[in-house]
Design a protein around this motif. Structure first.
Motif, PDB file in Angstrom:
ATOM      1  N   SER A  44     -21.808  -8.461  13.595  1.00  0.00           N
ATOM      2  CA  SER A  44     -22.897  -7.615  12.975  1.00  0.00           C
ATOM      3  C   SER A  44     -22.748  -6.128  13.062  1.00  0.00           C
ATOM      4  N   TYR A  45     -22.267  -5.697  14.189  1.00  0.00           N
ATOM      5  CA  TYR A  45     -22.166  -4.458  14.582  1.00  0.00           C
ATOM      6  C   TYR A  45     -20.867  -4.023  14.842  1.00  0.00           C
ATOM      7  N   HIS A  69     -24.250   2.642  13.697  1.00  0.00           N
ATOM      8  CA  HIS A  69     -24.800   1.437  13.441  1.00  0.00           C
ATOM      9  C   HIS A  69     -25.847   0.961  14.732  1.00  0.00           C
ATOM     10  N   LEU A  70     -25.100   0.940  15.843  1.00  0.00           N
ATOM     11  CA  LEU A  70     -25.971   0.702  16.988  1.00  0.00           C
ATOM     12  C   LEU A  70     -27.204   1.448  17.140  1.00  0.00           C
ATOM     13  N   LYS A  71     -27.207   2.673  16.955  1.00  0.00           N
ATOM     14  CA  LYS A  71     -28.527   3.492  16.999  1.00  0.00           C
ATOM     15  C   LYS A  71     -29.495   3.206  16.067  1.00  0.00           C
ATOM     16  N   ARG A  72     -29.082   2.958  14.682  1.00  0.00           N
ATOM     17  CA  ARG A  72     -29.730   2.489  13.633  1.00  0.00           C
ATOM     18  C   ARG A  72     -30.624   1.291  13.811  1.00  0.00           C
ATOM     19  N   HIS A  73     -29.768   0.272  14.421  1.00  0.00           N
ATOM     20  CA  HIS A  73     -30.540  -0.974  14.522  1.00  0.00           C
ATOM     21  C   HIS A  73     -30.978  -1.036  15.998  1.00  0.00           C
ATOM     22  N   GLN A  74     -31.045   0.056  16.747  1.00  0.00           N
ATOM     23  CA  GLN A  74     -31.597  -0.062  18.124  1.00  0.00           C
ATOM     24  C   GLN A  74     -30.942  -1.076  18.877  1.00  0.00           C
ATOM     25  N   LYS A  75     -29.696  -1.259  18.804  1.00  0.00           N
ATOM     26  CA  LYS A  75     -28.850  -2.270  19.589  1.00  0.00           C
ATOM     27  C   LYS A  75     -27.968  -1.788  20.655  1.00  0.00           C
ATOM     28  N   GLU A  76     -28.150  -0.491  21.033  1.00  0.00           N
ATOM     29  CA  GLU A  76     -27.615  -0.036  22.082  1.00  0.00           C
ATOM     30  C   GLU A  76     -27.699  -0.822  23.579  1.00  0.00           C
ATOM     31  N   THR A  78     -27.893  -4.160  23.470  1.00  0.00           N
ATOM     32  CA  THR A  78     -27.301  -5.454  23.382  1.00  0.00           C
ATOM     33  C   THR A  78     -25.771  -4.745  23.935  1.00  0.00           C
TER      34      THR A  78
END
Ligand code: ATP
Length: 311
Positions: A44-45, A69-76, A78
């Protein structure tokens, strides 16, 4: 901070390798050290590439994660969790994907991982419909062994499923996808975040949003059932009443000993799930390894003897 502690990850020989190639002044790895050969898949990212380390010719799976993408989806978190978990697991077990190096450029983070050339166990199950009982025994035993190691290091996977069980050149497993993994600081108390995949979700996760290493054994029960029956034991959240009430049945011809094992894994009380109990209890890891379904497994040669043909 993501991408910072590369030094801890760098095996001793890599400094010399990097120097001799003169590719990175400070001895760190970079994209220039690798030839990116082909895309292996997308998450997904992230995108995973087959990459060759130019200095040695060794091939790896290189996971490239898009920072924006990580930042946009707040997935840092993860990505950080995945890295920290893999660092903790190190090179300690052949059944777990090893993180060799991490590095980054302006746009991406890169994780250099063991290459699992034969893809996901899920693909094999889908292609074959179901697996032979010898295969199921072998793959279940490898998962048990890897879980034993993982849990001894204080890591719970929390999203164990055949998509996250990859197969290497020799058709042995490499467990991957520790993005939802959890590091236990002490004691292994349950943690309270909902993660995982619906078909493999345990009753305690559904009811109390709690997971512990026991939840990985619930998932193992679901996976063993699926490998033999060729379908999910529970279809997912639509089946949540059935999950809570343990409402499922075995298709005709389902191996008897495997049935017994699945019944002892799909137990409501996490403390009474086979494999998950404290050492010395009737539910401990040793009891799981000694289950009659595994009677013909040689645990000492599990990672060196050839895998049974996948069928
Ligand atoms: P998501 O991020 O949505 O959970 P994912 O975990 O599948 O998806 P990635 O870890 O980026 O995402 O993996 C993408 C694909 O690349 C996977 O489906 C898998 O088939 C392949 N892959 C991942 N790791 C490896 C590896 N170590 N060796 C070979 N193939 C791999």
């Amino acid at each position: 901070e993501l991408g910072q502690p590369e030094d801890e990850l760098r095996p001793p020989q890599s400094r010399a390798q990097s120097k001799s190639r003169n590719s990175s002044v400070n001895g760190r790895m970079s994209v220039d050290d690798f030839e990116f050969k082909e895309e292996l898949g997308q998450g997904s990212y992230s995108t995973v590439w087959l990459g060759k380390l130019l200095a040695t010719g060794q091939e790896y799976a290189i996971k490239r994660i898009d920072k924006a993408h990580l930042k946009r989806h707040q997935k840092e978190q993860t990505a950080l969790a995945e890295k920290n978990t893999l660092v903790r697991l190190g090179s300690g077990h052949p059944g777990i994907v090893r993180l060799h190096w991490t590095f980054q450029d302006e746009w991406s983070l890169f994780f250099v991982l063991d290459l699992a050339r034969n893809g996901e166990l899920q693909t094999r199950i889908s292609r074959l419909g179901s697996l032979s009982i010898e295969c199921v025994r072998y793959y279940a035993a490898q998962v048990v062994d890897a879980l034993g190691y993982m849990h001894s290091k204080g890591v719970i996977h929390r999203d164990l499923k055949p998509e996250n069980i990859l197969l290497d050149d020799a058709f042995r497993i490499k467990i991957t996808d520790f993005g939802t993994g959890k590091l236990l600081d002490s004691g292994g108390e349950p943690t309270k975040t909902f993660v995982g995949t619906a078909q493999y979700v345990s009753p305690e996760l559904l009811e109390h949003n709690e997971s512990s290493k026991s939840s990985d054994f619930w998932a193992l029960g679901c996976i063993i059932y699926q490998m033999i029956a060729g379908r999910f034991v529970f279809r997912g959240l639509a089946d949540w009443q059935k999950i809570k009430q343990l409402e499922y049945s075995f298709p005709e011809g389902f191996d008897e000993q495997a049935q017994d094992l699945v019944r002892k894994l799909l137990v409501r009380d996490p403390d009474q799930r086979l494999g998950a109990g404290p050492p010395g209890s009737p539910y401990d890891m040793q009891a799981l390894r000694s289950h009659p379904f595994f009677a013909s497994i040689n645990w000492r040669t599990l990672w060196t003897a050839p895998a049974p043909p996948i069928e």
